[in-house]
Motif scaffolding. Structure first.
Motif, PDB file in Angstrom:
ATOM      1  N   PRO A  19      -4.980   6.858  -4.288  1.00 57.93           N
ATOM      2  CA  PRO A  19      -6.209   6.454  -3.593  1.00 57.93           C
ATOM      3  C   PRO A  19      -7.408   7.320  -3.978  1.00 57.93           C
ATOM      4  N   VAL A  20      -8.577   6.682  -3.993  1.00 56.51           N
ATOM      5  CA  VAL A  20      -9.830   7.357  -4.356  1.00 56.51           C
ATOM      6  C   VAL A  20     -10.702   7.380  -3.100  1.00 56.51           C
ATOM      7  N   SER A  21     -11.100   8.572  -2.649  1.00 54.36           N
ATOM      8  CA  SER A  21     -11.901   8.662  -1.417  1.00 54.36           C
ATOM      9  C   SER A  21     -13.363   8.297  -1.716  1.00 54.36           C
ATOM     10  N   ASP A  22     -14.145   8.109  -0.663  1.00 53.28           N
ATOM     11  CA  ASP A  22     -15.574   7.829  -0.831  1.00 53.28           C
ATOM     12  C   ASP A  22     -16.241   8.985  -1.584  1.00 53.28           C
ATOM     13  N   ARG A  23     -15.851  10.199  -1.214  1.00 55.61           N
ATOM     14  CA  ARG A  23     -16.444  11.381  -1.849  1.00 55.61           C
ATOM     15  C   ARG A  23     -16.141  11.395  -3.366  1.00 55.61           C
ATOM     16  N   ASP A  24     -14.875  11.058  -3.711  1.00 55.98           N
ATOM     17  CA  ASP A  24     -14.494  10.983  -5.133  1.00 55.98           C
ATOM     18  C   ASP A  24     -15.349   9.946  -5.868  1.00 55.98           C
ATOM     19  N   LEU A  25     -15.529   8.794  -5.211  1.00 56.51           N
ATOM     20  CA  LEU A  25     -16.275   7.713  -5.860  1.00 56.51           C
ATOM     21  C   LEU A  25     -17.725   8.142  -6.112  1.00 56.51           C
ATOM     22  N   ILE A  26     -18.305   8.828  -5.137  1.00 56.21           N
ATOM     23  CA  ILE A  26     -19.688   9.303  -5.300  1.00 56.21           C
ATOM     24  C   ILE A  26     -19.746  10.320  -6.440  1.00 56.21           C
ATOM     25  N   GLN A  27     -18.753  11.195  -6.494  1.00 61.46           N
ATOM     26  CA  GLN A  27     -18.729  12.191  -7.576  1.00 61.46           C
ATOM     27  C   GLN A  27     -18.607  11.503  -8.941  1.00 61.46           C
ATOM     28  N   LEU A  28     -17.797  10.461  -8.984  1.00 61.01           N
ATOM     29  CA  LEU A  28     -17.617   9.733 -10.241  1.00 61.01           C
ATOM     30  C   LEU A  28     -18.932   9.100 -10.704  1.00 61.01           C
ATOM     31  N   VAL A  29     -19.662   8.487  -9.784  1.00 64.17           N
ATOM     32  CA  VAL A  29     -20.951   7.868 -10.147  1.00 64.17           C
ATOM     33  C   VAL A  29     -21.909   8.939 -10.670  1.00 64.17           C
ATOM     34  N   CYS A  30     -21.935  10.094  -9.992  1.00 64.80           N
ATOM     35  CA  CYS A  30     -22.806  11.195 -10.455  1.00 64.80           C
ATOM     36  C   CYS A  30     -22.406  11.608 -11.876  1.00 64.80           C
ATOM     37  N   ALA A  31     -21.112  11.795 -12.099  1.00 58.36           N
ATOM     38  CA  ALA A  31     -20.636  12.269 -13.400  1.00 58.36           C
ATOM     39  C   ALA A  31     -20.956  11.259 -14.502  1.00 58.36           C
ATOM     40  N   LEU A  32     -20.746   9.981 -14.206  1.00 61.22           N
ATOM     41  CA  LEU A  32     -21.035   8.951 -15.219  1.00 61.22           C
ATOM     42  C   LEU A  32     -22.526   8.928 -15.555  1.00 61.22           C
ATOM     43  N   ARG A  33     -23.361   9.024 -14.504  1.00 58.53           N
ATOM     44  CA  ARG A  33     -24.792   8.981 -14.756  1.00 58.53           C
ATOM     45  C   ARG A  33     -25.244  10.176 -15.589  1.00 58.53           C
ATOM     46  N   LEU A  34     -24.696  11.366 -15.275  1.00 62.07           N
ATOM     47  CA  LEU A  34     -25.117  12.559 -16.011  1.00 62.07           C
ATOM     48  C   LEU A  34     -24.600  12.521 -17.452  1.00 62.07           C
ATOM     49  N   ALA A  35     -23.404  11.958 -17.648  1.00 62.59           N
ATOM     50  CA  ALA A  35     -22.839  11.899 -19.001  1.00 62.59           C
ATOM     51  C   ALA A  35     -23.468  10.776 -19.833  1.00 62.59           C
ATOM     52  N   PHE A  36     -23.847   9.681 -19.170  1.00 63.89           N
ATOM     53  CA  PHE A  36     -24.400   8.506 -19.877  1.00 63.89           C
ATOM     54  C   PHE A  36     -25.681   8.059 -19.162  1.00 63.89           C
ATOM     55  N   PRO A  37     -26.776   8.808 -19.381  1.00 66.74           N
ATOM     56  CA  PRO A  37     -28.000   8.545 -18.606  1.00 66.74           C
ATOM     57  C   PRO A  37     -28.528   7.118 -18.761  1.00 66.74           C
ATOM     58  N   GLN A  38     -28.210   6.467 -19.902  1.00 71.04           N
ATOM     59  CA  GLN A  38     -28.802   5.148 -20.122  1.00 71.04           C
ATOM     60  C   GLN A  38     -27.841   3.994 -19.913  1.00 71.04           C
ATOM     61  N   ALA A  39     -26.614   4.274 -19.486  1.00 68.63           N
ATOM     62  CA  ALA A  39     -25.643   3.179 -19.310  1.00 68.63           C
ATOM     63  C   ALA A  39     -25.790   2.582 -17.913  1.00 68.63           C
ATOM     64  N   GLY A  40     -25.739   1.240 -17.851  1.00 68.71           N
ATOM     65  CA  GLY A  40     -25.777   0.587 -16.546  1.00 68.71           C
ATOM     66  C   GLY A  40     -24.489   0.886 -15.785  1.00 68.71           C
TER      67      GLY A  40
END
Ligand code: SF4
Length: 324
Positions: free
Chosen positions: A218-239
């Protein structure tokens, strides 16, 4: 991470939020994915919409404001053949839907070329899990057992000329951090090779569905938020794409961190917008004809009103074929 991710999103996307809605064409599928309500072993009412019913569903969404429609179908070589899919795309093009996207079983490059020629703009294909052992266990029968064929699908889609290609992992099947790393490596490889294609990444979390599958990781809400942050920082231009699998309060938070595209008012059963009687809802989590239970039940109007309240601009149309 949240502040940096938000700043990166503003820098590259402003306050635009691209809106889309799915139209489920068929819940018939030859695969037996253990986590999916459409798995062929589940005793649910099966239906494949005729192209004119697909058009009716699309007209309903057009009236709501949508101009970006995602056609979703299970994998069934006869019921949702390439001829059928091509017909559905052509029918929607005649309706003047500028952005037609597909989430269907993997196809050959040649078949994808037929779909882009018919007017499809984008393709979405999730690897589900990048962990080979977990993948093997969760896909016991059907053509989906072929991990490599699926992994190479975004390459074939880009080669065939899809303008946008979406990838993703179904969160909850395996350790989310490992999935995130694998997904990032996949996205990086795709962006380097197909630099003219727009890639997006989706972050669907497992939801209740027929078959009563329990997510092993299971993935918690906190994990999901962290994942979105990490993806955005790693791929600033990806939708980054978010569906109605998540509840409204969490969607409102993710919209302000890094998500740039979201669905709203979705139905995840064939005919769900205009033919509710075609797929009667029986017991959710048991025999429901939905692929998964929607958690954000707000209408498209309510979602867009909330986005405006938060200072965002819901965007219905950002592309037209005449720009090609
Ligand atoms: S996840 Fe896709 S391929 Fe698997 S059973 Fe569901 S519809 Fe079929």
């Amino acid at each position: 991470m949240g502040r940096q991710a938000q700043a990166a999103t503003f820098r590259h996307f402003g306050r635009a939020m691209r809106m889309f809605a799915p139209v489920y064409l068929s819940n018939e599928c030859v695969n037996g994915c253990l986590y999916c309500g459409f798995s062929h072993k589940n005793a649910i009412p099966r239906i494949t919409l005729a192209p004119d019913v697909v058009e009716k569903e699309a007209r309903h969404l057009l009236a709501e404001g949508f101009r970006n429609i995602l056609l979703v179908a299970g994998e069934h070589p006869q019921k949702t053949s390439i001829d059928y899919l091509e017909k559905c795309v052509k029918q929607l093009r005649q309706l003047d839907v500028p952005s037609i996207n597909l989430e269907i079983g993997p196809q050959s490059t040649e078949n994808y070329r037929r779909l882009t020629a018919a007017g499809a703009e984008g393709l979405v294909i999730y690897q589900e899990t990048y962990d080979r052992e977990t993948y093997r266990r969760l896909h016991p029968i059907g053509p989906k057992q072929d991990y490599e064929w699926r992994l190479q699908t975004p390459h074939r889609a880009a080669e065939a000329g899809f303008r946008r290609v979406g990838i993703g992992a179904l969160l909850g099947l395996h350790d989310w951090r490992q999935e995130a790393l694998a997904m990032a490596a996949h996205l990086d490889e795709l962006q380097r090779k197909w630099w003219q294609t727009l890639f997006t990444v989706s972050i669907p979390r497992l939801r209740p569905a027929a078959g009563r599958f329990t997510p092993p990781s299971p993935v918690s809400d906190r994990d999901l938020i962290q994942l979105v942050c990490a993806l955005r920082l790693a791929f600033p231009q990806a939708g980054i794409v978010l569906s109605t699998r998540e509840p409204a309060p969490l969607r409102d938070i993710l919209a302000q961190i890094g998500v740039t595209m979201m669905s709203a008012g979705s139905h995840t059963d064939p005919g769900g917008y205009t033919q509710p009687a075609a797929t009667p809802t029986i017991e959710p989590e048991d025999h429901s004809p939905e692929q998964f239970a929607v958690a954000d039940n707000r209408s498209a109007r309510e979602v867009t009103a909330r986005l405006r309240q938060l200072g965002y601009d819901p965007v219905w149309k950002d592309w037209d074929a005449c720009l090609n």
